[in-house]
Design a protein around this motif. Structure first.
Motif, short mmCIF file in Angstrom:
data_model
loop_
_atom_site.label_atom_id
_atom_site.label_comp_id
_atom_site.label_asym_id
_atom_site.label_seq_id
_atom_site.Cartn_x
_atom_site.Cartn_y
_atom_site.Cartn_z
N ALA A 89 50.97 61.50 4.10
CA ALA A 89 51.02 60.50 5.17
C ALA A 89 52.28 60.69 6.00
CB ALA A 89 50.97 59.10 4.58
N ALA A 90 53.40 61.00 5.34
CA ALA A 90 54.64 61.25 6.05
C ALA A 90 54.46 62.42 7.02
CB ALA A 90 55.77 61.55 5.07
N ARG A 91 53.77 63.44 6.55
CA ARG A 91 53.56 64.65 7.34
C ARG A 91 52.81 64.33 8.64
NH1 ARG A 91 52.81 70.36 6.47
NH2 ARG A 91 51.10 71.16 7.72
N VAL A 92 51.72 63.57 8.55
CA VAL A 92 50.96 63.28 9.78
C VAL A 92 51.71 62.34 10.70
CG1 VAL A 92 48.71 63.77 8.74
CG2 VAL A 92 49.56 61.41 8.79
N CYS A 93 52.61 61.52 10.15
CA CYS A 93 53.47 60.73 11.02
C CYS A 93 54.27 61.64 11.95
CB CYS A 93 54.42 59.87 10.20
SG CYS A 93 53.65 58.45 9.38
N MET A 94 54.66 62.79 11.44
CA MET A 94 55.43 63.75 12.22
C MET A 94 54.55 64.62 13.11
SD MET A 94 58.81 63.67 11.70
CE MET A 94 59.57 65.29 11.60
N THR A 95 53.42 65.06 12.60
CA THR A 95 52.63 66.07 13.32
C THR A 95 51.66 65.51 14.35
OG1 THR A 95 50.89 66.14 11.61
CG2 THR A 95 52.76 67.65 11.35
N HIS A 96 51.31 64.23 14.25
CA HIS A 96 50.18 63.74 15.06
C HIS A 96 50.45 63.81 16.56
CE1 HIS A 96 52.50 59.93 15.11
NE2 HIS A 96 51.85 59.68 16.22
N SER A 97 51.71 63.75 16.96
CA SER A 97 52.04 63.77 18.39
C SER A 97 52.26 65.17 18.95
CB SER A 97 53.32 62.94 18.63
OG SER A 97 53.08 61.57 18.44
N PHE A 98 52.08 66.18 18.11
CA PHE A 98 52.45 67.54 18.53
C PHE A 98 51.34 68.55 18.25
CE2 PHE A 98 56.37 65.27 17.40
CZ PHE A 98 57.07 65.39 18.60
N PRO A 99 50.24 68.51 19.01
CA PRO A 99 49.22 69.55 18.85
C PRO A 99 49.78 70.93 19.18
CG PRO A 99 48.82 68.28 20.84
CD PRO A 99 49.88 67.56 20.09
N VAL A 100 50.79 70.94 20.02
CA VAL A 100 51.61 72.13 20.25
C VAL A 100 52.93 71.88 19.53
CG1 VAL A 100 52.74 73.62 21.94
CG2 VAL A 100 50.53 72.57 22.48
N GLN A 101 53.35 72.80 18.68
CA GLN A 101 54.50 72.55 17.82
C GLN A 101 55.81 72.74 18.56
OE1 GLN A 101 51.99 74.60 14.37
NE2 GLN A 101 54.06 74.13 13.64
N ASP A 102 56.05 71.84 19.49
CA ASP A 102 57.23 71.90 20.36
C ASP A 102 57.63 70.46 20.67
OD1 ASP A 102 59.03 72.07 22.49
OD2 ASP A 102 58.04 73.81 23.37
N ILE A 103 58.85 70.09 20.33
CA ILE A 103 59.31 68.71 20.52
C ILE A 103 59.25 68.27 21.97
CG2 ILE A 103 61.76 69.28 20.82
CD1 ILE A 103 62.37 66.83 19.02
N ASP A 104 59.38 69.21 22.90
CA ASP A 104 59.37 68.86 24.31
C ASP A 104 57.97 68.52 24.83
OD1 ASP A 104 62.14 69.08 24.71
OD2 ASP A 104 61.97 71.26 24.86
N GLN A 137 45.40 64.52 14.80
CA GLN A 137 45.74 64.78 16.20
C GLN A 137 44.54 64.53 17.09
OE1 GLN A 137 47.09 68.82 15.94
NE2 GLN A 137 49.09 68.27 15.09
N LEU A 138 43.39 65.02 16.69
CA LEU A 138 42.17 64.81 17.46
C LEU A 138 41.85 63.33 17.56
CD1 LEU A 138 39.52 65.63 18.88
CD2 LEU A 138 38.51 65.90 16.59
N CYS A 139 41.87 62.63 16.42
CA CYS A 139 41.48 61.23 16.42
C CYS A 139 42.46 60.37 17.19
CB CYS A 139 41.30 60.74 14.99
SG CYS A 139 39.88 61.51 14.18
N ASP A 140 43.73 60.73 17.17
CA ASP A 140 44.72 60.04 18.00
C ASP A 140 44.34 60.17 19.47
OD1 ASP A 140 47.10 58.65 18.59
OD2 ASP A 140 48.26 60.50 18.72
N ALA A 141 43.76 61.31 19.83
CA ALA A 141 43.45 61.61 21.23
C ALA A 141 42.09 61.08 21.68
CB ALA A 141 43.51 63.12 21.47
N ILE A 142 41.33 60.44 20.80
CA ILE A 142 40.04 59.85 21.20
C ILE A 142 39.95 58.37 20.82
CG2 ILE A 142 38.80 62.05 21.16
CD1 ILE A 142 37.55 61.17 18.48
N SER A 143 41.08 57.79 20.41
CA SER A 143 41.04 56.42 19.88
C SER A 143 41.84 55.46 20.74
CB SER A 143 41.60 56.40 18.45
OG SER A 143 40.76 57.15 17.59
N LEU A 144 41.14 54.49 21.31
CA LEU A 144 41.74 53.38 22.02
C LEU A 144 41.71 52.15 21.11
CD1 LEU A 144 40.03 53.80 25.50
CD2 LEU A 144 42.44 54.24 24.98
N PRO A 145 42.49 51.13 21.40
CA PRO A 145 42.38 49.89 20.62
C PRO A 145 40.97 49.31 20.63
CG PRO A 145 44.39 49.87 21.92
CD PRO A 145 43.61 51.08 22.37
N SER A 146 40.26 49.55 21.72
CA SER A 146 38.90 49.00 21.86
C SER A 146 37.83 49.84 21.17
CB SER A 146 38.55 48.87 23.34
OG SER A 146 38.68 50.13 23.99
#
Length: 207
Positions: A89-104, A137-146
């Motif tokens: 779970a810790a790992r996905v907290c870090m990786t979910h925002s980076f489909p490209v492994q670059d902090i920028d 990463q995918l599900c973060d990119a297709i999920s709205l609150p609604s």
């Protein structure tokens, strides 16, 4: 802790998210719930572990318990989950925002200390993404609150709130590549798993 030791069971994951919501209420809670449900559904279709996918989806943004933070939520979530012994779970907290492994590539303010930024950069450089990193990463990119939405709708929502940069198209292409990967794994378009929900979301009254 579930078998494998890296993530909590469903009830514990829900308890943790509910706790986070008491500290920082907001639509991010419903976004996580949508992502968890989407991850569970796609995992089942792709031959992955649905319970693991559900827990990881539910907790990917838990670092937002801190309040109105931007990039800092990824390291806050990582630390919180590591403190509780949930390494996956810790790992996905870090990786979910980076489909490209670059902090920028982060969409939003980089509100971390220099030490935290260096930690994230090193983590991303060393990470070898697995199917669960990519699924969340995918599900973060297709999920709205609604509910589950077309990726373009979700990405535009993020862009309107956080802005875009010169490398935004690269990040969007990475998300589209993820979808194509899971389309193949599921034997068809993943949107088909959420057809009614997506259609209803597109035509709901916005007034």
């Amino acid at each position: 802790m579930s078998a494998g030791g890296g993530y909590p069971g469903r009830e514990k994951a829900e308890e943790l998210l509910n706790w986070a919501g008491t500290l920082n209420p907001g639509p991010w809670i419903r976004h996580c719930q949508t992502a968890a449900r989407a991850a569970e559904t796609i995992a089942r279709a792709a031959g992955m572990e649905p319970d693991k996918a559900y827990a990881l989806g539910l907790l990917h943004d838990i670092g937002r318990y801190e309040g109105a933070r931007a990039m800092h939520h990824v390291i806050a979530g990582y630390r919180l989950m590591m403190d509780r012994g949930y390494g996956a779970a810790a790992r996905v907290c870090m990786t979910h925002s980076f489909p490209v492994q670059d902090i920028d590539m982060f969409s939003g303010k980089q509100d971390c200390t220099e030490e935290e930024r260096a930690f994230i950069e090193d983590f991303l450089a060393r990470a070898r993404y697995d199917d669960y990193d990519r699924l969340i990463q995918l599900c973060d990119a297709i999920s709205l609150p609604s509910g589950v939405a077309l990726m373009e709708v979700r990405l535009m929502d993020v862009a309107m709130r956080h802005g875009t940069g010169p490398r935004t198209p690269e990040k969007w292409r990475a998300f589209l590549d993820l979808k194509a990967c899971f389309d193949r794994a599921c034997g068809g378009n993943v949107y088909g798993l959420f057809r009614r929900e997506i259609v209803e979301g597109l035509f709901q009254d916005q007034g």
